[in-house]
Scaffold this active site. Sequence first.
Site, PDB file in Angstrom:
ATOM      1  N   PHE A  62       0.796  -1.223   0.000  1.00 35.94           N
ATOM      2  CA  PHE A  62       0.000   0.000   0.000  1.00 35.94           C
ATOM      3  C   PHE A  62       0.830   1.275   0.000  1.00 35.94           C
ATOM      4  O   PHE A  62       0.395   2.290  -0.486  1.00 35.94           O
ATOM      5  CB  PHE A  62      -1.008   0.031   1.152  1.00 35.94           C
ATOM      6  CG  PHE A  62      -2.035  -1.043   1.057  1.00 35.94           C
ATOM      7  CD1 PHE A  62      -3.074  -0.962   0.146  1.00 35.94           C
ATOM      8  CD2 PHE A  62      -1.948  -2.169   1.848  1.00 35.94           C
ATOM      9  CE1 PHE A  62      -4.025  -1.959   0.039  1.00 35.94           C
ATOM     10  CE2 PHE A  62      -2.894  -3.183   1.755  1.00 35.94           C
ATOM     11  CZ  PHE A  62      -3.934  -3.067   0.849  1.00 35.94           C
ATOM     12  N   HIS A  63       2.026   1.269   0.589  1.00 32.93           N
ATOM     13  CA  HIS A  63       2.870   2.464   0.583  1.00 32.93           C
ATOM     14  C   HIS A  63       4.321   2.060   0.833  1.00 32.93           C
ATOM     15  O   HIS A  63       4.601   0.982   1.321  1.00 32.93           O
ATOM     16  CB  HIS A  63       2.418   3.487   1.629  1.00 32.93           C
ATOM     17  CG  HIS A  63       2.399   2.957   3.026  1.00 32.93           C
ATOM     18  ND1 HIS A  63       3.533   2.753   3.768  1.00 32.93           N
ATOM     19  CD2 HIS A  63       1.368   2.574   3.811  1.00 32.93           C
ATOM     20  CE1 HIS A  63       3.204   2.279   4.964  1.00 32.93           C
ATOM     21  NE2 HIS A  63       1.898   2.159   5.007  1.00 32.93           N
ATOM     22  N   GLY A  64       5.236   2.969   0.493  1.00 33.45           N
ATOM     23  CA  GLY A  64       6.655   2.713   0.678  1.00 33.45           C
ATOM     24  C   GLY A  64       7.070   2.800   2.131  1.00 33.45           C
ATOM     25  O   GLY A  64       6.308   3.252   2.986  1.00 33.45           O
TER      26      GLY A  64
END
Length: 165
Positions: free
Chosen positions: A91-93
Amino acid sequence: MVFFSCAKVGKMVTMRGFARVEGGGSIIIGDYVKIWSHIGKTQLSVGKGALLSIGDHTFINTGVIISVRSKVSIGKYCQIANQVIIMDNDFHGVENRDTPEIPQPIIIEDNVWLATRCMILKGVTIGKGAVVAAGAVVTKDVPPYTLVGGVPAKIIRTIQPDVVA
């Protein structure tokens, strides 16, 4: 019934309770699949353009979460215990949380057993006949006919495949 949003549903598919199914992707469910969602809510989230396929005779127990943004393929005769999490995306870094991560497909081959509360993370292939121990976090491929466990999951031993005469 929650199957109205599925691209294909096989014969004799049963649902106990009501699963939460969302997203704009495709879900293909094979014959004789059982999905339980009675004690804890089973959740299938399949994003736009993504694909979740569940093979014949597979059992998904209560409270399982499957999040698909690319592809998750579950083979035939798999046993997925309660509260297992399968996610093909982060979903995100890590460093920059505003940067979306690229999802990577998950392949779960035939006759796999995922024990209670294990997690299968993106980009993993679990080989035919493998067993993932309770609470394990799988971050790398699992060879066929092996038992893995731990955080991160490591090979514990090999398993003799059943020989059918």
